[in-house]
Design a protein around this motif. Structure first.
Motif, PDB file in Angstrom:
ATOM      1  N   GLN A 107       7.769   8.981  -4.450  1.00  0.00           N
ATOM      2  CA  GLN A 107       6.528   8.344  -4.264  1.00  0.00           C
ATOM      3  C   GLN A 107       6.249   9.275  -2.740  1.00  0.00           C
ATOM      4  N   LEU A 108       6.502  10.085  -1.996  1.00  0.00           N
ATOM      5  CA  LEU A 108       6.415  10.150  -0.531  1.00  0.00           C
ATOM      6  C   LEU A 108       6.620  11.669  -0.786  1.00  0.00           C
ATOM      7  N   GLN A 132       5.902   2.159   6.811  1.00  0.00           N
ATOM      8  CA  GLN A 132       4.931   2.722   7.603  1.00  0.00           C
ATOM      9  C   GLN A 132       5.362   4.080   8.872  1.00  0.00           C
ATOM     10  N   MET A 133       6.534   3.860   9.346  1.00  0.00           N
ATOM     11  CA  MET A 133       7.105   4.783   9.766  1.00  0.00           C
ATOM     12  C   MET A 133       6.740   5.802   8.526  1.00  0.00           C
ATOM     13  N   THR A 134       6.942   6.744   8.133  1.00  0.00           N
ATOM     14  CA  THR A 134       6.101   7.757   7.150  1.00  0.00           C
ATOM     15  C   THR A 134       4.207   7.720   7.682  1.00  0.00           C
ATOM     16  N   GLN A 135       3.766   7.109   7.325  1.00  0.00           N
ATOM     17  CA  GLN A 135       2.227   6.607   7.496  1.00  0.00           C
ATOM     18  C   GLN A 135       1.909   7.195   8.887  1.00  0.00           C
ATOM     19  N   ALA A 136       2.921   6.847  10.178  1.00  0.00           N
ATOM     20  CA  ALA A 136       2.142   6.754  11.303  1.00  0.00           C
ATOM     21  C   ALA A 136       2.648   8.064  12.193  1.00  0.00           C
ATOM     22  N   PRO A 193       1.548  12.118   9.780  1.00  0.00           N
ATOM     23  CA  PRO A 193       0.176  13.114  10.284  1.00  0.00           C
ATOM     24  C   PRO A 193       0.690  13.950  11.411  1.00  0.00           C
ATOM     25  N   PHE A 194       1.504  13.283  12.504  1.00  0.00           N
ATOM     26  CA  PHE A 194       1.511  14.313  13.059  1.00  0.00           C
ATOM     27  C   PHE A 194       2.314  15.639  12.879  1.00  0.00           C
ATOM     28  N   MET A 195       3.319  15.609  11.756  1.00  0.00           N
ATOM     29  CA  MET A 195       4.282  16.560  10.697  1.00  0.00           C
ATOM     30  C   MET A 195       3.837  17.619  10.655  1.00  0.00           C
ATOM     31  N   GLN A 196       2.248  17.536   9.957  1.00  0.00           N
ATOM     32  CA  GLN A 196       1.625  18.830   9.416  1.00  0.00           C
ATOM     33  C   GLN A 196       1.647  19.560   9.712  1.00  0.00           C
ATOM     34  N   GLU A 197       1.744  19.870  11.195  1.00  0.00           N
ATOM     35  CA  GLU A 197       1.944  21.296  11.573  1.00  0.00           C
ATOM     36  C   GLU A 197       2.844  21.604  11.913  1.00  0.00           C
ATOM     37  N   VAL A 246      10.556  -0.905  13.595  1.00  0.00           N
ATOM     38  CA  VAL A 246      10.133  -0.329  12.508  1.00  0.00           C
ATOM     39  C   VAL A 246       9.296  -1.143  11.989  1.00  0.00           C
ATOM     40  N   THR A 247       8.990  -2.780  11.922  1.00  0.00           N
ATOM     41  CA  THR A 247       7.870  -3.086  11.599  1.00  0.00           C
ATOM     42  C   THR A 247       6.358  -2.829  12.364  1.00  0.00           C
ATOM     43  N   ASN A 248       6.481  -2.448  13.327  1.00  0.00           N
ATOM     44  CA  ASN A 248       5.216  -1.791  14.243  1.00  0.00           C
ATOM     45  C   ASN A 248       4.847  -0.528  14.213  1.00  0.00           C
ATOM     46  N   LYS A 249       3.974  -0.261  13.056  1.00  0.00           N
ATOM     47  CA  LYS A 249       2.584   0.707  13.331  1.00  0.00           C
ATOM     48  C   LYS A 249       2.235   1.491  14.033  1.00  0.00           C
ATOM     49  N   GLU A 250       1.702   0.350  15.249  1.00  0.00           N
ATOM     50  CA  GLU A 250       1.144   0.628  16.381  1.00  0.00           C
ATOM     51  C   GLU A 250       2.068   1.452  16.787  1.00  0.00           C
ATOM     52  N   ASP A 251       2.898   0.990  17.590  1.00  0.00           N
ATOM     53  CA  ASP A 251       4.003   1.443  18.766  1.00  0.00           C
ATOM     54  C   ASP A 251       3.936   2.749  18.228  1.00  0.00           C
ATOM     55  N   ALA A 252       4.753   3.327  16.330  1.00  0.00           N
ATOM     56  CA  ALA A 252       5.124   4.020  16.373  1.00  0.00           C
ATOM     57  C   ALA A 252       4.013   5.997  15.872  1.00  0.00           C
TER      58      ALA A 252
END
Ligand SMILES: NC(=O)c1ccc[n+]([C@@H]2O[C@H](COP(=O)([O-])OP(=O)(O)OC[C@H]3O[C@@H](n4cnc5c(N)ncnc54)[C@H](OP(=O)(O)O)[C@@H]3O)[C@@H](O)[C@H]2O)c1
Length: 224
Positions: A163-164, A113-117, A120-124, A57-63
């Motif tokens: 906040q989220l 970071q998981m939420t930021q990653a 955008p792929f949950m908006q639909e 979970v510390t790796n946003k790119e993987d997410a």
């Protein structure tokens, strides 16, 4: 309706049980795990669709990579369960900055970071939801000097949840306390089974009529 659900720290403890219960309900579960081999072994033993993916979970790119692959295969992600967490054994007057960073990195920056990653792929999704597994130790009333890094991380995670919820008005963003659960973290003396500990997370992920911005325990809203 079948949902696409990502669970972090899904290879053992409460996270594993959340994966099992969601798969048993017919949902497609992406099981985040730091060690993909271990993840494959446990995923194979579960009835239903559970896909292990290497995810620290510390790796946003993987997410982001997992989010892209998942949406290409199945469509938008419906639910993110930020379950991965670490405990600390310390006292506020002695805890090192290094230990504070270690715990905050996983328990707070991880869900952020998981939420930021993934968001955008949950908006639909028709019904996007984020569930942060917090703790009763994150309540204002529970801010004692022991386990200070852990308590502070969960208190902060509860604030992050608000906040989220504000930033994602079309999502249901909630945090929750699973109870004191018999896992590697909870220990043998804990009164609850993993089945009981996973219940509220599974309910928040799937039930109708859920609102946003709450702190839940045993399927009810709690003050924190
Ligand atoms: N058990 C309780 O009584 C209790 C009470 C209140 C709240 N909680 C919360 O519930 C959640 C689950 O706890 P648990 O009792 O199931 O703990 P656990 O048995 O210790 O399992 C923790 C899980 O988190 C994963 N993890 C840790 N750091 C990670 C990272 N950087 N990236 C990805 N995964 C990581 C672990 O993966 P590895 O296998 O790779 O280490 C493991 O899968 C935690 O957030 C915890 O704070 C638990």
């Amino acid at each position: 309706m079948q949902k696409i659900i990502v669970v972090t720290g899904g290879n053992r403890g409460i996270g594993l049980e959340i994966c099992k219960q969601l798969a048993a309900k017919g949902h497609i579960v992406i099981m985040g795990c730091r060690d993909e081999e271990k993840g494959k072994q446990v995923a194979d033993s579960i009835n239903g669709v559970v896909i292990p993916k290497k995810l620290d979970v510390t790796n946003k790119e993987d997410a982001i990579k997992i989010a892209k692959e998942t949406t290409e295969l199945f469509g938008p992600i419906d639910v993110l369960i930020n379950n991965a967490g670490v405990m600390s054994q310390d006292n506020v007057l002695e805890v090192s900055a290094e230990e504070q960073r270690r715990v905050m990195e996983t328990n707070v920056l991880g869900p952020l970071q998981m939420t930021q990653a993934f968001a955008p792929f949950m908006q639909e999704s028709d019904d996007p939801r984020i569930i942060n597994i917090s703790s009763q130790m994150g309540q204002r009333y529970a801010q004692t000097a022991d386990h200070s890094a852990y308590r502070l991380s969960k208190y902060t995670l509860n604030g992050l949840t608000l906040q989220l919820a504000d930033a994602l008005p079309n999502f249901k963003v909630n945090c929750m306390h699973p109870g004191w659960v018999k896992t590697d973290m909870g220990g043998e003396s804990a009164p609850l089974s993993v089945e009981e500990g996973a219940d509220t997370a599974v309910w928040l992920a799937t039930a109708e009529g859920i609102s946003s911005g709450g702190f839940y325990c045993e399927r009810g809203v709690m003050e924190w």
